[in-house]
Design a protein around this motif. Structure first.
Motif, PDB file in Angstrom:
ATOM      1  N   THR A  65      64.635  32.512  19.998  1.00  0.00           N
ATOM      2  CA  THR A  65      64.444  33.666  19.127  1.00  0.00           C
ATOM      3  C   THR A  65      63.266  34.481  19.634  1.00  0.00           C
ATOM      4  OG1 THR A  65      65.303  32.510  17.188  1.00  0.00           O
ATOM      5  CG2 THR A  65      63.927  34.437  16.784  1.00  0.00           C
ATOM      6  N   HIS A  73      65.436  38.638  17.473  1.00  0.00           N
ATOM      7  CA  HIS A  73      66.638  38.724  18.317  1.00  0.00           C
ATOM      8  C   HIS A  73      66.990  37.318  18.800  1.00  0.00           C
ATOM      9  CE1 HIS A  73      66.119  43.186  18.901  1.00  0.00           C
ATOM     10  NE2 HIS A  73      64.872  42.851  18.657  1.00  0.00           N
ATOM     11  N   ARG A  96      71.414  39.147  24.728  1.00  0.00           N
ATOM     12  CA  ARG A  96      71.629  38.953  23.291  1.00  0.00           C
ATOM     13  C   ARG A  96      72.780  37.979  23.047  1.00  0.00           C
ATOM     14  NH1 ARG A  96      71.132  44.603  23.510  1.00  0.00           N
ATOM     15  NH2 ARG A  96      69.262  45.436  22.491  1.00  0.00           N
TER      16      ARG A  96
END
Length: 204
Positions: A65, A73, A96
């Motif tokens: 994270t 994200h 991502r």
């Protein structure tokens, strides 16, 4: 699966070699978040945090994270650059990770129960052909390692991918037919003895 690590980061607007050098002088390294059909986000990370994460191991095979100025994200590191002389982190690319994302990652192989292998008890050696496996996994369920049980294996035995039970949702990405992961090989003394006996046997 290991707990998800979190790294602090901050957004940056300036890009280019000059801006990157200035960041490094400030104890930061440039990075970028891309993928998941969204615009790239340029960020910077504290050098010490990034360096520690890279050298802790498994950096490219674990979802982390990124807390970018309070916005979190879910990402996986896809690549990083090191200084060719000092091995310092210079830049990191993050991908991502969306819900249901499938990833191709390398997962470490962990061998257990060597003491229960007759071949190793007799002096044989575990010859590891592949320390990691190329696997396709769910981003939210990446295994820490793949376990290979050596119980009952004797000299001359080979461990193939087909004999390993992969976790649910994990598939092979190596594109090799029944990959050989490791073998139990005879000790050199035994090889020499067998070779000497073969040489001493007269021809028929």
């Amino acid at each position: 699966m290991a707990a998800t690590k979190e790294l602090k980061a901050q957004a940056r607007s300036l890009v280019g070699k000059g801006a990157a050098r200035e960041l490094r002088r400030q104890g930061l390294i440039p990075a970028v978040i891309y993928g998941d059909k969204k615009s790239p986000v340029t960020i910077s990370l504290p050098f010490k945090d990034a360096q520690r994460a890279i050298y802790d191991g498994g950096f490219l095979s674990h979802v982390i994270t990124l807390d970018v100025d309070g916005t979190k994200h879910s990402v996986i590191p896809r690549d990083y650059q090191l200084d060719p002389v000092k091995d310092f982190a210079m830049h990191v690319d993050f991908l991502r990770v969306g819900k249901g994302t499938k990833l191709n990652v390398q997962v470490h192989v962990n061998f257990i129960n060597e003491e229960a292998s007759p071949g190793i008890k007799r002096g044989g050696t575990l010859n590891v052909v592949h320390h990691t496996l190329d696997l396709t996994v769910n981003a939210d369920n990446i295994p820490d390692s793949i376990i290979v049980d050596l119980t009952g294996l004797d000299i001359g035995d080979a461990i193939h991918l087909s004999s390993i039970k992969l976790p649910a949702g994990v598939t092979d990405h190596s594109h090799e037919d029944d990959l050989t992961i490791a073998t139990i090989v005879a000790p050199s003394a035994l090889k020499s003895t067998e070779g000497g006996e073969a040489e001493a046997t007269p021809a028929a």
